[in-house]
Design a protein around this motif. Structure first.
Motif, PDB file in Angstrom:
ATOM      1  N   GLU A 121      56.106  12.034  -9.714  1.00 38.46           N
ATOM      2  CA  GLU A 121      57.100  11.024  -9.227  1.00 38.46           C
ATOM      3  C   GLU A 121      57.863  11.416  -8.105  1.00 38.46           C
ATOM      4  O   GLU A 121      58.091  10.696  -7.367  1.00 38.46           O
ATOM      5  CB  GLU A 121      58.050  10.828 -10.484  1.00 38.46           C
ATOM      6  N   LYS A 122      58.298  12.574  -8.060  1.00 38.10           N
ATOM      7  CA  LYS A 122      58.837  13.291  -6.977  1.00 38.10           C
ATOM      8  C   LYS A 122      58.079  13.053  -5.668  1.00 38.10           C
ATOM      9  O   LYS A 122      58.768  13.197  -4.822  1.00 38.10           O
ATOM     10  CB  LYS A 122      59.380  14.614  -7.212  1.00 38.10           C
ATOM     11  N   LEU A 123      56.905  13.283  -5.832  1.00 35.86           N
ATOM     12  CA  LEU A 123      55.973  13.337  -4.651  1.00 35.86           C
ATOM     13  C   LEU A 123      55.545  11.857  -4.098  1.00 35.86           C
ATOM     14  O   LEU A 123      54.923  11.564  -2.982  1.00 35.86           O
ATOM     15  CB  LEU A 123      55.028  14.230  -4.783  1.00 35.86           C
ATOM     16  N   ASP A 124      55.788  10.930  -5.145  1.00 32.18           N
ATOM     17  CA  ASP A 124      55.515   9.643  -4.560  1.00 32.18           C
ATOM     18  C   ASP A 124      56.506   8.864  -3.776  1.00 32.18           C
ATOM     19  O   ASP A 124      57.476   8.244  -3.926  1.00 32.18           O
ATOM     20  CB  ASP A 124      55.196   8.708  -5.710  1.00 32.18           C
ATOM     21  N   VAL A 125      56.158   8.903  -2.508  1.00 27.06           N
ATOM     22  CA  VAL A 125      56.832   8.484  -1.427  1.00 27.06           C
ATOM     23  C   VAL A 125      57.318   6.971  -1.226  1.00 27.06           C
ATOM     24  O   VAL A 125      58.285   6.465  -1.129  1.00 27.06           O
ATOM     25  CB  VAL A 125      56.766   9.031  -0.059  1.00 27.06           C
ATOM     26  N   LYS A 126      55.952   6.272  -1.558  1.00 24.98           N
ATOM     27  CA  LYS A 126      56.131   4.806  -1.652  1.00 24.98           C
ATOM     28  C   LYS A 126      56.905   4.557  -2.717  1.00 24.98           C
ATOM     29  O   LYS A 126      57.700   3.246  -2.625  1.00 24.98           O
ATOM     30  CB  LYS A 126      54.755   4.376  -1.715  1.00 24.98           C
ATOM     31  N   ALA A 127      56.831   4.805  -3.831  1.00 19.77           N
ATOM     32  CA  ALA A 127      57.714   4.352  -4.723  1.00 19.77           C
ATOM     33  C   ALA A 127      59.142   4.782  -4.748  1.00 19.77           C
ATOM     34  O   ALA A 127      60.116   4.067  -5.058  1.00 19.77           O
ATOM     35  CB  ALA A 127      57.060   5.166  -6.378  1.00 19.77           C
ATOM     36  N   GLN A 128      59.438   5.918  -4.297  1.00 26.61           N
ATOM     37  CA  GLN A 128      60.995   6.269  -3.884  1.00 26.61           C
ATOM     38  C   GLN A 128      61.339   5.140  -2.774  1.00 26.61           C
ATOM     39  O   GLN A 128      62.580   4.874  -3.014  1.00 26.61           O
ATOM     40  CB  GLN A 128      61.047   7.702  -3.386  1.00 26.61           C
ATOM     41  N   ALA A 129      60.438   4.865  -1.718  1.00 26.38           N
ATOM     42  CA  ALA A 129      61.120   3.824  -0.805  1.00 26.38           C
ATOM     43  C   ALA A 129      61.277   2.586  -1.422  1.00 26.38           C
ATOM     44  O   ALA A 129      62.259   1.601  -1.232  1.00 26.38           O
ATOM     45  CB  ALA A 129      60.168   4.075   0.367  1.00 26.38           C
ATOM     46  N   ARG A 130      60.295   2.283  -2.235  1.00 25.24           N
ATOM     47  CA  ARG A 130      60.334   0.868  -2.931  1.00 25.24           C
ATOM     48  C   ARG A 130      61.868   0.965  -3.754  1.00 25.24           C
ATOM     49  O   ARG A 130      62.546  -0.084  -3.871  1.00 25.24           O
ATOM     50  CB  ARG A 130      59.165   0.378  -3.859  1.00 25.24           C
TER      51      ARG A 130
END
Length: 81
Positions: A30-39
């Protein structure tokens, strides 16, 4: 821990460690999922800038107008120099 553990106890400890490791791996993903964080950030920003019916909030429009005005002012001042 005692030195005399039953095979069931060892298996239970291994299963608990597997679950803990799986949870840790999931947290890291979860911490490394940049796309999800951006969303998530875009969604949060959208919630703050748009009303539930989809129209822009008046304070967001005012802030945008102020930023646009300041940008135009800075460009005009630089062009005059």
């Amino acid at each position: 821990m005692s030195a005399t553990r039953s095979p069931e106890q060892i298996e239970a400890e291994i299963a608990a460690q597997r679950e803990q490791l799986a949870a840790t791996v999931s947290e890291l993903q979860e911490k490394l999922d940049v796309k999800a964080q951006a969303r998530q950030r875009v969604g949060g920003l959208r919630e703050r800038l748009v009303t539930p019916d989809g129209s822009p909030r008046p304070e967001a429009v005012a802030a945008g107008a102020v930023l646009l005005g300041l940008t135009v002012l800075l460009v005009v001042r630089r062009a005059r120099r």
